[in-house]
Design an enzyme around this catalytic site. Sequence first.
Site, PDB file in Angstrom:
ATOM      1  N   LYS A   9      37.864  44.318  41.933  1.00 12.87           N
ATOM      2  CA  LYS A   9      37.144  45.581  42.000  1.00 12.87           C
ATOM      3  C   LYS A   9      36.251  45.980  40.899  1.00 12.87           C
ATOM      4  O   LYS A   9      36.656  45.328  39.874  1.00 12.87           O
ATOM      5  CB  LYS A   9      37.828  46.888  42.595  1.00 12.87           C
ATOM      6  CG  LYS A   9      38.691  46.542  43.940  1.00 12.87           C
ATOM      7  CD  LYS A   9      39.259  48.203  44.288  1.00 12.87           C
ATOM      8  CE  LYS A   9      39.889  47.960  45.525  1.00 12.87           C
ATOM      9  NZ  LYS A   9      40.634  49.346  46.018  1.00 12.87           N
ATOM     10  N   TYR A  49      34.533  48.646  54.820  1.00 14.84           N
ATOM     11  CA  TYR A  49      35.207  49.813  54.775  1.00 14.84           C
ATOM     12  C   TYR A  49      34.857  50.508  56.106  1.00 14.84           C
ATOM     13  O   TYR A  49      35.072  51.704  56.441  1.00 14.84           O
ATOM     14  CB  TYR A  49      34.940  50.804  53.806  1.00 14.84           C
ATOM     15  CG  TYR A  49      35.381  50.220  52.440  1.00 14.84           C
ATOM     16  CD1 TYR A  49      36.808  50.055  52.145  1.00 14.84           C
ATOM     17  CD2 TYR A  49      34.605  50.087  51.421  1.00 14.84           C
ATOM     18  CE1 TYR A  49      37.373  49.703  50.976  1.00 14.84           C
ATOM     19  CE2 TYR A  49      35.207  49.438  50.328  1.00 14.84           C
ATOM     20  CZ  TYR A  49      36.370  49.499  49.723  1.00 14.84           C
ATOM     21  OH  TYR A  49      36.913  48.873  48.692  1.00 14.84           O
ATOM     22  N   ARG A 102      48.428  46.096  39.901  1.00 13.25           N
ATOM     23  CA  ARG A 102      48.282  47.702  39.727  1.00 13.25           C
ATOM     24  C   ARG A 102      49.164  48.386  38.827  1.00 13.25           C
ATOM     25  O   ARG A 102      48.925  49.517  38.138  1.00 13.25           O
ATOM     26  CB  ARG A 102      48.338  48.195  41.179  1.00 13.25           C
ATOM     27  CG  ARG A 102      47.290  47.931  41.997  1.00 13.25           C
ATOM     28  CD  ARG A 102      47.194  48.380  43.517  1.00 13.25           C
ATOM     29  NE  ARG A 102      46.153  48.287  44.162  1.00 13.25           N
ATOM     30  CZ  ARG A 102      46.150  47.618  45.140  1.00 13.25           C
ATOM     31  NH1 ARG A 102      47.494  47.628  45.964  1.00 13.25           N
ATOM     32  NH2 ARG A 102      44.973  47.476  46.054  1.00 13.25           N
ATOM     33  N   ASN A 112      42.107  51.054  41.491  1.00 13.19           N
ATOM     34  CA  ASN A 112      43.360  50.446  41.419  1.00 13.19           C
ATOM     35  C   ASN A 112      42.915  48.791  41.482  1.00 13.19           C
ATOM     36  O   ASN A 112      44.070  48.186  41.633  1.00 13.19           O
ATOM     37  CB  ASN A 112      43.983  50.923  42.599  1.00 13.19           C
ATOM     38  CG  ASN A 112      43.608  50.483  44.002  1.00 13.19           C
ATOM     39  OD1 ASN A 112      42.344  49.934  44.042  1.00 13.19           O
ATOM     40  ND2 ASN A 112      43.947  50.856  45.010  1.00 13.19           N
ATOM     41  N   HIS A 115      41.932  44.489  45.613  1.00 11.01           N
ATOM     42  CA  HIS A 115      42.076  44.650  47.084  1.00 11.01           C
ATOM     43  C   HIS A 115      42.841  43.539  47.539  1.00 11.01           C
ATOM     44  O   HIS A 115      42.293  42.348  47.200  1.00 11.01           O
ATOM     45  CB  HIS A 115      40.824  45.136  47.538  1.00 11.01           C
ATOM     46  CG  HIS A 115      40.784  44.934  49.308  1.00 11.01           C
ATOM     47  ND1 HIS A 115      41.414  45.708  49.981  1.00 11.01           N
ATOM     48  CD2 HIS A 115      40.675  43.601  49.903  1.00 11.01           C
ATOM     49  CE1 HIS A 115      41.261  45.320  51.279  1.00 11.01           C
ATOM     50  NE2 HIS A 115      40.722  44.307  51.406  1.00 11.01           N
ATOM     51  N   GLU A 126      37.526  40.002  56.810  1.00 11.22           N
ATOM     52  CA  GLU A 126      36.946  40.237  55.313  1.00 11.22           C
ATOM     53  C   GLU A 126      36.300  39.029  54.739  1.00 11.22           C
ATOM     54  O   GLU A 126      35.494  38.985  54.294  1.00 11.22           O
ATOM     55  CB  GLU A 126      38.240  40.984  54.576  1.00 11.22           C
ATOM     56  CG  GLU A 126      38.341  42.350  54.878  1.00 11.22           C
ATOM     57  CD  GLU A 126      39.689  43.074  54.371  1.00 11.22           C
ATOM     58  OE1 GLU A 126      39.898  44.214  54.378  1.00 11.22           O
ATOM     59  OE2 GLU A 126      40.470  42.132  53.381  1.00 11.22           O
TER      60      GLU A 126
END
Length: 149
Positions: A9, A49, A102, A112, A115, A126
């Site tokens: 991310k 999302y 994490r 965090n 993903h 995805e």
Amino acid sequence: MEQTFVMIKPDGVQRSLVGEILARFEKKGFKIVGLKLMKVTEELAGLHYQEHKGKPFYPGLIKYITSAPVVVMVVEGKNAVSEVRKINGATNPLDAQPGTIRGDFAQDIGRNVIHGSDSVESAKREISIYFKQDELLEYNYAPATWLFE
């Protein structure tokens, strides 16, 4: 072999954790079959999302994921979905074990670092959002000889 989707991310990219994170997947023996640095558009973020649309935190998710570049990848290996999730650690970094991505690098659920798909079905969905089929490579992965019977 199973494939799964992984995204480093914006906070992971901005904090220069890409190499460290890639190394963890490689050291585990995963085959990287797709990899790219990109900026997520609002359209892609909406697709990614979609199950969160209408929830109070949705606008913040979209703003965050489109705020800076991400690294997206497809990794392949035995039980890739569940194994990647173990390497990533609990979604809330406060619950993540030391030694996980994490657990080692994140402090807040909203930042965090990484993903990973939560199921084979999610992985397929995805992967199709971020990769065209011709962007995923099939090749002889030499370490497989030493990883699997």
